[in-house]
Design a protein around this motif. Structure first.
Motif, short mmCIF file in Angstrom:
data_model
loop_
_atom_site.label_atom_id
_atom_site.label_comp_id
_atom_site.label_asym_id
_atom_site.label_seq_id
_atom_site.Cartn_x
_atom_site.Cartn_y
_atom_site.Cartn_z
N ASN A 138 -33.52 0.84 14.82
CA ASN A 138 -34.85 0.23 14.77
C ASN A 138 -35.55 0.73 13.51
O ASN A 138 -36.21 1.75 13.52
N LEU A 139 -35.38 -0.04 12.44
CA LEU A 139 -35.80 0.45 11.13
C LEU A 139 -37.27 0.19 10.85
O LEU A 139 -37.74 -0.92 11.02
N TYR A 140 -37.97 1.21 10.40
CA TYR A 140 -39.32 1.01 9.88
C TYR A 140 -39.41 1.88 8.62
O TYR A 140 -39.79 3.04 8.67
N LEU A 141 -38.98 1.28 7.50
CA LEU A 141 -38.81 2.07 6.27
C LEU A 141 -40.11 2.70 5.80
O LEU A 141 -40.11 3.81 5.28
N ARG A 142 -41.24 2.00 6.00
CA ARG A 142 -42.51 2.55 5.52
C ARG A 142 -42.85 3.87 6.18
O ARG A 142 -43.57 4.69 5.64
N GLY A 143 -42.37 4.06 7.40
CA GLY A 143 -42.62 5.32 8.09
C GLY A 143 -41.51 6.33 7.83
O GLY A 143 -41.75 7.54 7.78
N LEU A 144 -40.30 5.82 7.65
CA LEU A 144 -39.13 6.69 7.52
C LEU A 144 -39.08 7.38 6.15
O LEU A 144 -38.81 8.58 6.05
N ILE A 145 -39.37 6.62 5.11
CA ILE A 145 -39.21 7.16 3.75
C ILE A 145 -40.10 8.38 3.49
O ILE A 145 -39.64 9.35 2.89
#
Ligand code: UDP
Ligand code: MG
Length: 328
Positions: A192-199
């Motif tokens: 469940n990707l949320y790149l804005r939070g992950l990066i």
């Protein structure tokens, strides 16, 4: 600061996820080719091995044919990868970044409709040369968005912050990432990707560049309401278990209130006050029913996502590539 190559050896990949973008691509490619040539020959900021990478997110129209044609016309500037399915913007972006990771020194990701101002690219590169491994693009204003999108986005980012996710407000997926930070990103395996939070969780030195957003010139938005809601849910559930704690808190509160009510009822009974009680009873049934369903829903959301994560299914498959030359 990690060592930097001289400008004329720095390979940049512009990564653009595309879903049903056949109308936009020819225009976007022309603008980007001009920009790339300017960055290489006039400004001397990047190597001539730099490229534009289009990621076709399993489009249903002629997007892949268009990308193939564009790449054949400019084989040294344009590459493409074709995902086997429509996996959504975040997965398509990740596919592009992971593909670019071993071929370049820096990537800049942006939308295929070029709503984001490409003149910010120089600032991104400058921040990289100053030592940043990740540079976030933050939009100046949301004036081109609909009222609905502006209002919901504002509330959403406030909620994310309160939930403990450090995604920058108004940060778009317009961002520079170096090969080093991409290597780190590749070690995260969430589905469940949320790149804005992950990066932001990766760390490294980071910077911010402000940019303007214009209206989409060709075609329509590919972010449907349901895709937006899915992204919003991924953002919340990937970074915080606070909603589940809230459910627990709510349960405890209601339990306490009901204990007080029971004591009051017993006192009433012994005092001989016979209350009709219908209103109290029906209100509490509705209220408790609602709270229970809501709580179950929140918990179910987490259980469902856990289920998806434990299966560790692959996030995307690359079905085809075009213009794949070794650049590094
Ligand atoms: N996109 C994608 N897969 C999808 C939906 C969208 O790759 O399932 C891409 C789309 O082609 C575009 C970017 O995501 O490059 C942003 O989408 P769009 O511009 O339609 O969204 P908006 O700007 O309206 O939020
Ligand atoms: Mg757009």
């Amino acid at each position: 600061m990690l060592p930097r190559k001289p400008n004329n050896e720095l390979i940049l990949y512009l990564v653009l996820p595309c879903y049903n973008e056949e109308e936009t691509l020819p225009y976007s490619a022309e603008i980007l080719l001009r920009k790339l040539s300017c960055l290489i020959h006039e400004e001397g900021l990047i190597s001539e091995k730099s490229r534009i990478l289009f990621v076709d997110d399993g489009s249903k129209d002629r997007t892949w044919e268009t990308i193939t044609q564009l790449s054949n016309a400019s084989p040294h500037q344009i590459s493409g990868i074709h995902l086997a399915h429509n996996r959504g913007h975040q997965n398509a972006l990740l596919a592009g970044l992971m593909y670019a990771k071993d071929r370049c020194d820096v990537t800049i990701s942006m939308d295929a409709d070029l709503q984001q101002d490409i003149h910010a690219i120089e600032q991104f590169l400058q921040a990289y040369q100053n030592g940043c491994e990740i540079v976030y693009g933050v939009r100046n204003s949301r004036s081109t968005d609909s009222f609905f999108k502006r209002a919901t986005a504002g509330a959403y980012y406030s909620m994310l912050k309160w939930l403990g996710c450090s995604a920058a407000r108004n940060a778009a997926d317009y961002r520079l990432m170096s090969a080093v930070s991409l290597q780190a990103l590749s070690e995260y395996s969430e589905v469940n990707l949320y790149l804005r939070g992950l990066i932001p969780m990766i760390g490294f030195q980071s910077g911010v560049v402000h940019f303007d957003v214009s209206k989409r010139e060709h075609g329509t938005s590919k972010y449907t309401l349901s895709k937006m809601l899915k992204l919003a849910m991924d953002g919340i559930t990937s970074f915080s278990v606070r909603p589940i704690r809230l459910v627990l808190g709510l349960g405890a509160l209601i339990f306490t209130i009901s204990m007080i009510m029971i004591i009051l009822f017993i006192i009433d009974y012994f005092c001989g006050n016979t209350v009709p009680g219908w209103a109290t009873l029906s209100c509490s049934i509705w209220f408790l029913g609602g709270v229970q369903l809501l709580s179950l829903g929140i918990i179910g959301e987490y259980v469902g996502r856990n289920y998806e994560e434990t299966k560790k299914r692959p996030r995307y498959f690359i079905a085809d590539t075009v213009g794949d030359e070794e650049t590094r």
